[in-house]
Design a protein around this motif. Structure first.
Motif, PDB file in Angstrom:
ATOM      1  N   ALA A   7       0.736  -1.240   0.000  1.00  0.00           N
ATOM      2  CA  ALA A   7       0.000   0.000   0.000  1.00  0.00           C
ATOM      3  C   ALA A   7       0.772   1.302   0.000  1.00  0.00           C
ATOM      4  O   ALA A   7       0.736   1.938   0.935  1.00  0.00           O
ATOM      5  N   LEU A   8       1.601   1.800  -1.000  1.00  0.00           N
ATOM      6  CA  LEU A   8       1.770   3.247  -1.183  1.00  0.00           C
ATOM      7  C   LEU A   8       2.280   3.544  -2.568  1.00  0.00           C
ATOM      8  O   LEU A   8       3.257   3.008  -2.977  1.00  0.00           O
ATOM      9  N   ALA A   9       1.583   4.438  -3.281  1.00  0.00           N
ATOM     10  CA  ALA A   9       2.133   5.151  -4.424  1.00  0.00           C
ATOM     11  C   ALA A   9       1.476   6.502  -4.389  1.00  0.00           C
ATOM     12  O   ALA A   9       0.321   6.597  -4.056  1.00  0.00           O
ATOM     13  N   CYS A  10       2.178   7.573  -4.691  1.00  0.00           N
ATOM     14  CA  CYS A  10       1.621   8.920  -4.512  1.00  0.00           C
ATOM     15  C   CYS A  10       1.550   9.640  -5.845  1.00  0.00           C
ATOM     16  O   CYS A  10       2.419   9.497  -6.683  1.00  0.00           O
ATOM     17  N   ASP A  23      -2.794   7.858  -4.484  1.00  0.00           N
ATOM     18  CA  ASP A  23      -3.728   7.104  -5.310  1.00  0.00           C
ATOM     19  C   ASP A  23      -3.866   5.698  -4.732  1.00  0.00           C
ATOM     20  O   ASP A  23      -4.938   5.300  -4.310  1.00  0.00           O
ATOM     21  N   GLU A  24      -2.778   4.931  -4.662  1.00  0.00           N
ATOM     22  CA  GLU A  24      -2.829   3.638  -4.001  1.00  0.00           C
ATOM     23  C   GLU A  24      -2.133   3.714  -2.649  1.00  0.00           C
ATOM     24  O   GLU A  24      -1.413   4.657  -2.355  1.00  0.00           O
ATOM     25  N   PHE A  25      -2.342   2.669  -1.845  1.00  0.00           N
ATOM     26  CA  PHE A  25      -1.731   2.600  -0.519  1.00  0.00           C
ATOM     27  C   PHE A  25      -0.997   1.267  -0.410  1.00  0.00           C
ATOM     28  O   PHE A  25      -1.635   0.215  -0.305  1.00  0.00           O
ATOM     29  N   GLU A  26       0.323   1.316  -0.446  1.00  0.00           N
ATOM     30  CA  GLU A  26       1.118   0.094  -0.393  1.00  0.00           C
ATOM     31  C   GLU A  26       2.278   0.242   0.576  1.00  0.00           C
ATOM     32  O   GLU A  26       2.935   1.272   0.603  1.00  0.00           O
ATOM     33  N   VAL A  27       2.529  -0.781   1.338  1.00  0.00           N
ATOM     34  CA  VAL A  27       3.745  -0.886   2.132  1.00  0.00           C
ATOM     35  C   VAL A  27       4.447  -2.162   1.691  1.00  0.00           C
ATOM     36  O   VAL A  27       3.835  -3.229   1.652  1.00  0.00           O
ATOM     37  N   PHE A  28       5.738  -2.066   1.359  1.00  0.00           N
ATOM     38  CA  PHE A  28       6.483  -3.193   0.826  1.00  0.00           C
ATOM     39  C   PHE A  28       7.413  -3.760   1.889  1.00  0.00           C
ATOM     40  O   PHE A  28       8.153  -3.006   2.531  1.00  0.00           O
ATOM     41  N   ASP A  29       7.396  -5.088   2.052  1.00  0.00           N
ATOM     42  CA  ASP A  29       8.312  -5.716   2.994  1.00  0.00           C
ATOM     43  C   ASP A  29       9.496  -6.326   2.244  1.00  0.00           C
ATOM     44  O   ASP A  29       9.647  -6.137   1.033  1.00  0.00           O
ATOM     45  N   GLY A  30      10.347  -7.062   2.961  1.00  0.00           N
ATOM     46  CA  GLY A  30      11.608  -7.518   2.391  1.00  0.00           C
ATOM     47  C   GLY A  30      11.578  -8.877   1.748  1.00  0.00           C
ATOM     48  O   GLY A  30      12.620  -9.522   1.635  1.00  0.00           O
ATOM     49  N   ARG A  31      10.407  -9.322   1.318  1.00  0.00           N
ATOM     50  CA  ARG A  31      10.312 -10.656   0.732  1.00  0.00           C
ATOM     51  C   ARG A  31       9.907 -10.614  -0.733  1.00  0.00           C
ATOM     52  O   ARG A  31       9.177  -9.730  -1.161  1.00  0.00           O
ATOM     53  N   VAL A  32      10.363 -11.609  -1.494  1.00  0.00           N
ATOM     54  CA  VAL A  32       9.904 -11.820  -2.864  1.00  0.00           C
ATOM     55  C   VAL A  32       9.461 -13.274  -2.980  1.00  0.00           C
ATOM     56  O   VAL A  32       9.763 -14.104  -2.120  1.00  0.00           O
TER      57      VAL A  32
END
Length: 246
Positions: A7-10, A23-32
């Protein structure tokens, strides 16, 4: 499922005196995900901005984004975002694209501390942003202990050919409450341009209460409801993200 919450893009600031609009809400963690394993993530955001100013996609309405991603290595993943917006008035419009490259610490699932860097290139129309092209550099700091997880994304956005860089960090705290369930708080911030930060009332601060579920080995669901803490924030916003691993 390579991560629990996105959850984040501005959208970028139209003037140095005010912050951007999410616009969107993004939080990214350290995994793929596992190398070679495709992913399909479907994002749905619904919001009422409660303001007269232009900016944001959409100002009052819904945003649907299709994300297609694949990991090329244990430390790298690439993803393509294709957003479409619809205002409550009925006006619908496309949102261009975002292309993300994520580089992370391998084996983050077993580490108490993981880090990485997300590099996002976007091309969007004026309905989403004040600059057609932009780049976001999003560091990833992922800390885990027991059932707790803390994620920090101190993102900096660079609108190409227009205003200066924008500081838009995001923070997420989450706790596992059952074998396949998590609850969390997310705080999305936009302080405006680094060379001319917005005043307190012009900054965007959005607080979300979230919950995550694993519906199976390859399917996950993320739900959130948020409220703005300042005049420059969205009044209300909701989000639903469905994760599908193949």
């Amino acid at each position: 499922m390579r991560r629990f919450a996105l959850a984040l893009a501005c959208c970028l600031a139209a003037a140095p005196a005010s912050a951007a609009v999410f616009d969107e809400f993004e939080v990214f963690d350290g995994r793929v995900s596992e190398p070679g394993q495709p992913e399909l993530n479907l994002h749905f955001n619904l919001g009422r901005r409660g303001r007269l100013e232009e900016g944001g996609a959409p100002r009052n309405g819904a945003l649907f984004t299709t994300e297609i991603g694949i990991a090329t290595a244990p430390w790298h993943q690439v993803a393509l975002y294709l957003p479409v917006a619809r205002e409550f008035s009925g006006d619908a419009f496309g949102g261009g694209f975002k292309l993300r490259n994520t580089i992370v610490t391998p084996g983050a699932d077993t580490r108490p501390f993981a880090f990485g860097l997300d590099i996002e290139l976007r091309h969007q129309s004026y309905r989403f942003t004040s600059a057609d092209w932009g780049i976001t550099l999003r560091p990833i700091i992922d800390i885990r202990t027991g059932p707790w997880q803390l994620i920090l994304n101190p993102a900096v956005e660079f609108p190409l050919g227009r205003e200066g860089p924008i500081f838009a960090p995001a923070l997420r705290g989450v706790r596992q409450v059952a074998e396949r369930a998590w609850v969390g708080l997310e705080h999305f911030m936009d302080f405006g341009r680094i060379d001319g930060p917005a005043k307190s009332a012009g900054q965007a601060h959005q607080l979300f209460l979230t919950t995550d579920f694993r519906l199976g080995e390859k399917v996950g669901l993320h739900l959130g409801v948020g409220h703005g803490l300042t005049h420059a924030s969205d009044r209300w916003a909701g989000k639903v993200i469905l994760y599908i691993d193949f």
